[in-house]
Write an enzyme that holds these catalytic residues in place. Structure first.
Site, PDB file in Angstrom:
ATOM      1  N   ARG A  18       0.875  -1.073  -0.003  1.00 21.58           N
ATOM      2  CA  ARG A  18       0.058  -0.135  -0.086  1.00 21.58           C
ATOM      3  C   ARG A  18       0.787   1.232  -0.122  1.00 21.58           C
ATOM      4  O   ARG A  18       1.639   1.490   0.825  1.00 21.58           O
ATOM      5  CB  ARG A  18      -0.950  -0.186   1.304  1.00 21.58           C
TER       6      ARG A  18
ATOM      7  N   HIS B 118      -7.442   0.867  -6.321  1.00 18.62           N
ATOM      8  CA  HIS B 118      -7.513   0.172  -5.115  1.00 18.62           C
ATOM      9  C   HIS B 118      -8.330  -1.014  -5.688  1.00 18.62           C
ATOM     10  O   HIS B 118      -9.609  -1.511  -5.496  1.00 18.62           O
ATOM     11  CB  HIS B 118      -8.288   0.727  -4.089  1.00 18.62           C
TER      12      HIS B 118
ATOM     13  N   GLN C 296     -10.101  -4.097  -3.215  1.00 23.02           N
ATOM     14  CA  GLN C 296     -11.669  -3.495  -2.718  1.00 23.02           C
ATOM     15  C   GLN C 296     -12.644  -3.489  -3.737  1.00 23.02           C
ATOM     16  O   GLN C 296     -13.798  -4.206  -3.356  1.00 23.02           O
ATOM     17  CB  GLN C 296     -11.260  -1.971  -2.415  1.00 23.02           C
TER      18      GLN C 296
ATOM     19  N   ASP D 156     -17.155   6.939  -0.997  1.00 18.49           N
ATOM     20  CA  ASP D 156     -15.931   6.813  -0.579  1.00 18.49           C
ATOM     21  C   ASP D 156     -15.505   8.161  -0.050  1.00 18.49           C
ATOM     22  O   ASP D 156     -16.156   9.166  -0.154  1.00 18.49           O
ATOM     23  CB  ASP D 156     -14.939   6.368  -1.578  1.00 18.49           C
TER      24      ASP D 156
ATOM     25  N   CYS E  67     -16.955   1.774   1.161  1.00 20.20           N
ATOM     26  CA  CYS E  67     -15.569   0.975   1.023  1.00 20.20           C
ATOM     27  C   CYS E  67     -14.788   1.173   2.626  1.00 20.20           C
ATOM     28  O   CYS E  67     -14.101   0.312   2.894  1.00 20.20           O
ATOM     29  CB  CYS E  67     -14.322   1.200   0.128  1.00 20.20           C
TER      30      CYS E  67
ATOM     31  N   ARG F 124     -13.825  -8.648   1.956  1.00 17.02           N
ATOM     32  CA  ARG F 124     -12.504  -8.411   1.834  1.00 17.02           C
ATOM     33  C   ARG F 124     -11.593  -9.835   1.984  1.00 17.02           C
ATOM     34  O   ARG F 124     -10.502 -10.080   1.107  1.00 17.02           O
ATOM     35  CB  ARG F 124     -11.664  -7.269   2.427  1.00 17.02           C
TER      36      ARG F 124
HETATM   37  N1   CP Z   1     -11.448  -0.011   2.477  1.00 14.32           N
HETATM   38  C1   CP Z   1     -10.156   0.012   3.032  1.00 14.32           C
HETATM   39  O1   CP Z   1      -9.000  -0.377   2.245  1.00 14.32           O
HETATM   40  O2   CP Z   1      -9.897   0.095   4.166  1.00 14.32           O
HETATM   41  P1   CP Z   1      -8.471   0.383   5.055  1.00 14.32           P
HETATM   42  O3   CP Z   1      -7.788   1.609   4.540  1.00 14.32           O
HETATM   43  O4   CP Z   1      -8.880   0.197   6.349  1.00 14.32           O
HETATM   44  O5   CP Z   1      -7.616  -0.644   4.733  1.00 14.32           O
HETATM   45  N1  NVA Z   2      -9.964   6.611  -1.457  1.00 14.66           N
HETATM   46  C1  NVA Z   2      -9.758   6.459  -0.186  1.00 14.66           C
HETATM   47  C2  NVA Z   2      -9.797   4.933  -0.095  1.00 14.66           C
HETATM   48  C3  NVA Z   2      -9.666   4.466   1.395  1.00 14.66           C
HETATM   49  C4  NVA Z   2      -9.915   3.001   1.578  1.00 14.66           C
HETATM   50  C5  NVA Z   2      -8.128   6.668   0.202  1.00 14.66           C
HETATM   51  O1  NVA Z   2      -7.170   6.496  -0.869  1.00 14.66           O
HETATM   52  O2  NVA Z   2      -7.869   7.101   1.177  1.00 14.66           O
END
Ligand code: CP
Ligand code: NVA
Length: 304
Positions: free
Chosen positions: A101, A128, A131, A223, A263, A291
């Site tokens: 990430r 993502h 997700q 989101d 999400c 997930r």
């Molecule tokens: N939705 C999601 O990716 O959550 P986190 O940021 O908690 O991993």
């Molecule tokens: N768009 C959001 C998604 C979080 C799961 C971010 O990147 O923070």
């Protein structure tokens, strides 16, 4: 060597296989005959916060027989500027796979290229993919095939979530409507890339008219307005996106059996109101649980 770097690069047939196997991984949880990650050690390298992605991958890797090692990017030398390609070549000699990430999509791609181990995008600024695969699994579990359905995304239409949804729509042939103020709509470059990624009957509509976008939808999705890394723009975004919120009035425009999904994490009073969130909490937390099942299917696909 397989990787899951984006939905842009994932073939439709692979998406379909991952989605189909996710059903089995959920049904047979704790009763998997063969453990596809037996004897393997996977690293989770995270440069942004995470609850769901981190826990679901750590649990999923263990349930598939492997071991998970969490590495906060700040605690390893990447945080002090060691190049990704050097980190990748070191870890690639020790681990069996990586879940990353971070901010730049190019960093995940570079890690995949240099490590020689299966690499998963666990969220970048661009996409993502885990997700959206999990979300499609959740939709299909409750409503059947997503093909030809209408999915409406409301909020920041230029962040990673709607971008991954666009590639999914093109490949799985459903209609995606993105409702966002002009400044937060996906760029022309992304729309062109979606067009090039797959010739399909999927349809993508981008509009600032959220009521029109919600009308007749099978799924309303949102989101956060302020994605990770965009905190400096927080006040400006909250002002510009105010109104692009899922509330009961908007839900009333969608199909009577429409699903409402998020999400997470959710910011009540911003992208969704408290009442609508709580009224749809069973779906939203099924989505979070899924997930785990969908990512076990992704891991299994990567090593098979
Ligand atoms: N939705 C999601 O990716 O959550 P986190 O940021 O908690 O991993
Ligand atoms: N768009 C959001 C998604 C979080 C799961 C971010 O990147 O923070």
């Amino acid at each position: 060597m397989k990787h899951l770097l984006s939905l842009e690069k994932l073939a439709r047939s692979d998406m379909e296989r991952i989605l189909a196997d996710a059903v089995v991984f959920k049904k047979k949880r704790h009763r998997h005959g063969k453990l596809p990650l037996a004897g393997q050690i996977w690293a989770l390298i995270f440069n942004k916060s995470s609850t769901r992605t981190r826990v679901s991958f750590e649990v999923g890797i263990r349930e598939l027989g492997g071991q998970a090692m969490f590495l906060s990017a700040n605690d390893i030398q990447i945080g002090r500027g060691e190049p990704i390609k050097d980190t990748a070549r070191v870890l690639g000699r020790m681990i069996h796979g990586a879940v990353i990430r971070t901010y730049a999509q190019s960093d995940v791609e570079e890690f995949a290229q240099y490590s020689g181990v299966p690499t998963v995008n666990a969220l970048t600024d661009d996409e993502h993919p885990c997700q959206v695969l999990s979300d499609i699994f959740t939709f299909q579990e409750k409503r059947g095939p997503i093909q030809s359905k209408v999915v409406t995304f409301i909020g920041d239409g230029a962040c990673n979530m709607p971008i991954s949804w666009m590639f999914a729509a093109a490949k799985l042939e459903f209609e995606l409507r993105i409702a966002a103020p002009e400044r937060y709509q996906p760029s022309r470059e992304w729309i062109d890339r979606v067009g090039r990624s797959h010739r399909s009957n999927g349809k993508i509509v981008v509009t600032d008219d959220l009521r029109k976008a919600a009308t007749g939808a099978d799924l309303l999705y949102t989101d956060v307005w302020v994605s990770m890394g965009k905190e400096a723009e927080g006040a400006e975004r909250i002002k510009a996106l105010n109104g692009y919120r899922i509330n009961q009035a908007l839900v009333n425009l969608a199909k009577p059996n429409a699903l409402i999904m998020h999400c997470l994490p959710a910011y009540r009073g911003k992208e969704i109101d408290e009442h609508t969130f709580e009224a749809n909490a069973p779906t939203i937390f099924d989505q979070a649980e899924n997930r785990l099942h969908a990512q076990k299917s992704i891991l299994n696909w990567l090593v098979s």
